[in-house]
Write a protein that holds these residues in place. Structure first.
Motif, PDB file in Angstrom:
ATOM      1  N   LYS A  20      -7.991  -2.492   0.370  1.00 50.70           N
ATOM      2  CA  LYS A  20      -7.693  -3.523  -0.620  1.00 50.70           C
ATOM      3  C   LYS A  20      -8.846  -3.671  -1.605  1.00 50.70           C
ATOM      4  O   LYS A  20      -8.642  -3.772  -2.823  1.00 50.70           O
ATOM      5  CB  LYS A  20      -7.416  -4.849   0.074  1.00 50.70           C
ATOM      6  CG  LYS A  20      -7.035  -5.971  -0.885  1.00 50.70           C
ATOM      7  CD  LYS A  20      -6.755  -7.271  -0.141  1.00 50.70           C
ATOM      8  CE  LYS A  20      -6.388  -8.384  -1.133  1.00 50.70           C
ATOM      9  NZ  LYS A  20      -6.130  -9.669  -0.419  1.00 50.70           N
ATOM     10  N   LYS A  21     -10.069  -3.667  -1.087  1.00 49.21           N
ATOM     11  CA  LYS A  21     -11.236  -3.760  -1.962  1.00 49.21           C
ATOM     12  C   LYS A  21     -11.333  -2.548  -2.884  1.00 49.21           C
ATOM     13  O   LYS A  21     -11.692  -2.668  -4.057  1.00 49.21           O
ATOM     14  CB  LYS A  21     -12.512  -3.882  -1.117  1.00 49.21           C
ATOM     15  CG  LYS A  21     -12.659  -5.209  -0.402  1.00 49.21           C
ATOM     16  CD  LYS A  21     -13.965  -5.275   0.377  1.00 49.21           C
ATOM     17  CE  LYS A  21     -14.119  -6.628   1.061  1.00 49.21           C
ATOM     18  NZ  LYS A  21     -15.380  -6.700   1.857  1.00 49.21           N
ATOM     19  N   ALA A  22     -10.997  -1.367  -2.331  1.00 51.47           N
ATOM     20  CA  ALA A  22     -11.026  -0.150  -3.142  1.00 51.47           C
ATOM     21  C   ALA A  22      -9.991  -0.214  -4.262  1.00 51.47           C
ATOM     22  O   ALA A  22     -10.254   0.206  -5.391  1.00 51.47           O
ATOM     23  CB  ALA A  22     -10.768   1.075  -2.257  1.00 51.47           C
ATOM     24  N   ASN A  23      -8.808  -0.754  -3.934  1.00 53.11           N
ATOM     25  CA  ASN A  23      -7.766  -0.894  -4.952  1.00 53.11           C
ATOM     26  C   ASN A  23      -8.188  -1.874  -6.044  1.00 53.11           C
ATOM     27  O   ASN A  23      -7.904  -1.663  -7.226  1.00 53.11           O
ATOM     28  CB  ASN A  23      -6.461  -1.368  -4.306  1.00 53.11           C
ATOM     29  CG  ASN A  23      -5.780  -0.272  -3.517  1.00 53.11           C
ATOM     30  OD1 ASN A  23      -5.999   0.901  -3.782  1.00 53.11           O
ATOM     31  ND2 ASN A  23      -4.968  -0.640  -2.546  1.00 53.11           N
ATOM     32  N   ASP A  81       0.852  -1.190   0.000  1.00 49.49           N
ATOM     33  CA  ASP A  81       0.000   0.000   0.000  1.00 49.49           C
ATOM     34  C   ASP A  81       0.888   1.241   0.000  1.00 49.49           C
ATOM     35  O   ASP A  81       1.827   1.358   0.783  1.00 49.49           O
ATOM     36  CB  ASP A  81      -0.899   0.014   1.240  1.00 49.49           C
ATOM     37  CG  ASP A  81      -1.937  -1.107   1.183  1.00 49.49           C
ATOM     38  OD1 ASP A  81      -2.266  -1.536   0.071  1.00 49.49           O
ATOM     39  OD2 ASP A  81      -2.409  -1.530   2.249  1.00 49.49           O
ATOM     40  N   LEU A  82       0.546   2.194  -0.885  1.00 53.73           N
ATOM     41  CA  LEU A  82       1.338   3.413  -1.002  1.00 53.73           C
ATOM     42  C   LEU A  82       0.590   4.597  -0.411  1.00 53.73           C
ATOM     43  O   LEU A  82      -0.634   4.675  -0.464  1.00 53.73           O
ATOM     44  CB  LEU A  82       1.663   3.702  -2.476  1.00 53.73           C
ATOM     45  CG  LEU A  82       2.495   2.654  -3.203  1.00 53.73           C
ATOM     46  CD1 LEU A  82       2.706   3.078  -4.653  1.00 53.73           C
ATOM     47  CD2 LEU A  82       3.837   2.453  -2.527  1.00 53.73           C
ATOM     48  N   MET A  83       1.341   5.530   0.135  1.00 46.54           N
ATOM     49  CA  MET A  83       0.778   6.749   0.697  1.00 46.54           C
ATOM     50  C   MET A  83       0.687   7.799  -0.406  1.00 46.54           C
ATOM     51  O   MET A  83       1.681   8.089  -1.065  1.00 46.54           O
ATOM     52  CB  MET A  83       1.679   7.245   1.840  1.00 46.54           C
ATOM     53  CG  MET A  83       1.173   8.478   2.544  1.00 46.54           C
ATOM     54  SD  MET A  83       2.241   8.866   3.964  1.00 46.54           S
ATOM     55  CE  MET A  83       1.441  10.362   4.561  1.00 46.54           C
ATOM     56  N   ASP A  84      -0.512   8.390  -0.594  1.00 50.16           N
ATOM     57  CA  ASP A  84      -0.710   9.345  -1.685  1.00 50.16           C
ATOM     58  C   ASP A  84      -1.055  10.748  -1.210  1.00 50.16           C
ATOM     59  O   ASP A  84      -1.372  11.612  -2.015  1.00 50.16           O
ATOM     60  CB  ASP A  84      -1.834   8.859  -2.611  1.00 50.16           C
ATOM     61  CG  ASP A  84      -1.402   7.656  -3.441  1.00 50.16           C
ATOM     62  OD1 ASP A  84      -0.260   7.660  -3.905  1.00 50.16           O
ATOM     63  OD2 ASP A  84      -2.215   6.741  -3.611  1.00 50.16           O
TER      64      ASP A  84
END
Length: 320
Positions: free
Chosen positions: A180-183, A119-122
């Motif tokens: 995760k679901k959003a990705n 997971d990346l921080m945006d």
């Protein structure tokens, strides 16, 4: 992950370890070893770890996806990839040597390669390394050494409410499931853009109202869209320090064209209300096609049309 220390030797001139100054690859290897050791110990203790990595153009871009993969295996929670700022005024080695700042396009490219691993921080903003709290809500003063150094473990447990922290960690785990679901949903949206998984980036100049209604020379930012033959989605906006033209007397002098070329070098088309011959020719050097065809028309339908034309032409060429 470069365990040879070769990449690190171009970033860290020296370190001081065990009462001795180490340089070159030796220094980089020791530093990496100790960093990984510290990260693993924190993860093993149940501490949520966010890793910050500064992307330095021409130095470490190939290593960052490997770092993401390594961090995921170690159990790191979040990876934050930041652009390197090379303004000489900051006094950094790279700035003084004329190494250019990392562009948003370069960060986007590396994030795309790294995002499959962790997971990346945006939502990062530049801040101090010792910052504590939320963006715009610095709580660092609550964690100064003199606030807790003489407290017992029981007093510290009461102050920082370990049970509440455990509950917060549980909520974070739930959030990660939602994320995760959003990705996965975002990935499906990307697939829905194209019948063959191929997309292009299209830049747009606009003054608002959902229209391509701004002259290139007046633009201080460009909206970036990803498009396939089936659909379009907005990606980001990329700003420049100043617009290309500041009046008839100065237009074409001391322009930010090089910065614009860096910001748009991964785009295939630029849709704008009006653009002069000189900047058009400059943008051709990065293989960016400009078009006034969609002036004052709706952005998304125009971006979709140019993408469909692009992929249609590609198929015609392939068929001979």
């Amino acid at each position: 992950l470069d365990e040879s220390g070769e990449v690190g030797s171009h970033i860290y001139p020296w370190i001081f370890y065990n009462h001795k100054r180490h340089k070159g690859t030796d220094a980089a290897k020791i530093l990496l070893e100790k960093q990984l050791e510290g990260i693993q110990k924190c993860v093993d203790l149940g501490i949520l770890i966010k890793i910050n990595t500064v992307l330095i153009s021409g130095v470490n871009e190939a290593e960052i996806p490997k770092i993401s993969k390594k961090m995921r295996k170690m159990g790191v929670f979040l990876h934050n990839i930041m652009p390197h700022l090379s303004d000489p005024a900051y006094g950094t080695k790279f700035g003084l040597e004329g190494v250019p700042s990392t562009t948003e396009a370069e960060v986007k490219k590396v994030k795309k390669l790294s995002g499959m691993e962790i997971d990346l921080m945006d939502h990062c903003r530049q801040c101090r390394a010792d910052a504590v709290g939320l963006i715009g809500e610095d709580k660092s003063s609550e964690f100064l050494k003199n606030k807790f150094v003489d407290m017992s473990f029981e007093e510290l447990s009461a102050k920082y409410d370990l049970e509440k922290r455990a509950e917060s960690k549980k909520k974070i785990k739930e959030f990660r499931k939602i994320l995760k679901k959003a990705n996965e949903k975002a990935q499906k949206i990307k697939q829905d853009l194209s019948s063959d998984a191929k997309t292009i980036l299209v830049a747009v100049t606009t003054e608002g109202e959902g229209l391509i209604n701004q002259h290139f020379g007046n633009a201080k930012e460009f909206l970036i869209y990803e498009a396939g033959d089936l659909g379009v989605r907005f990606i980001t906006h990329r700003k420049i320090d100043t617009n290309y033209c500041n009046g008839e007397e100065t237009c074409g002098e001391n322009t930010p064209i090089e910065q614009i070329k860096k910001q748009l070098k991964d785009c295939k088309y630029l849709l704008t209300a009006k653009i002069g011959e000189c900047p058009q020719n400059e943008l051709k050097t990065i293989k960016l096609t400009t078009s006034e065809k969609f002036a004052y028309k709706a952005i998304e339908s125009s971006v979709l049309e140019i993408a469909q034309e692009h992929f249609s032409d590609k198929k015609k060429v392939a068929l001979g």
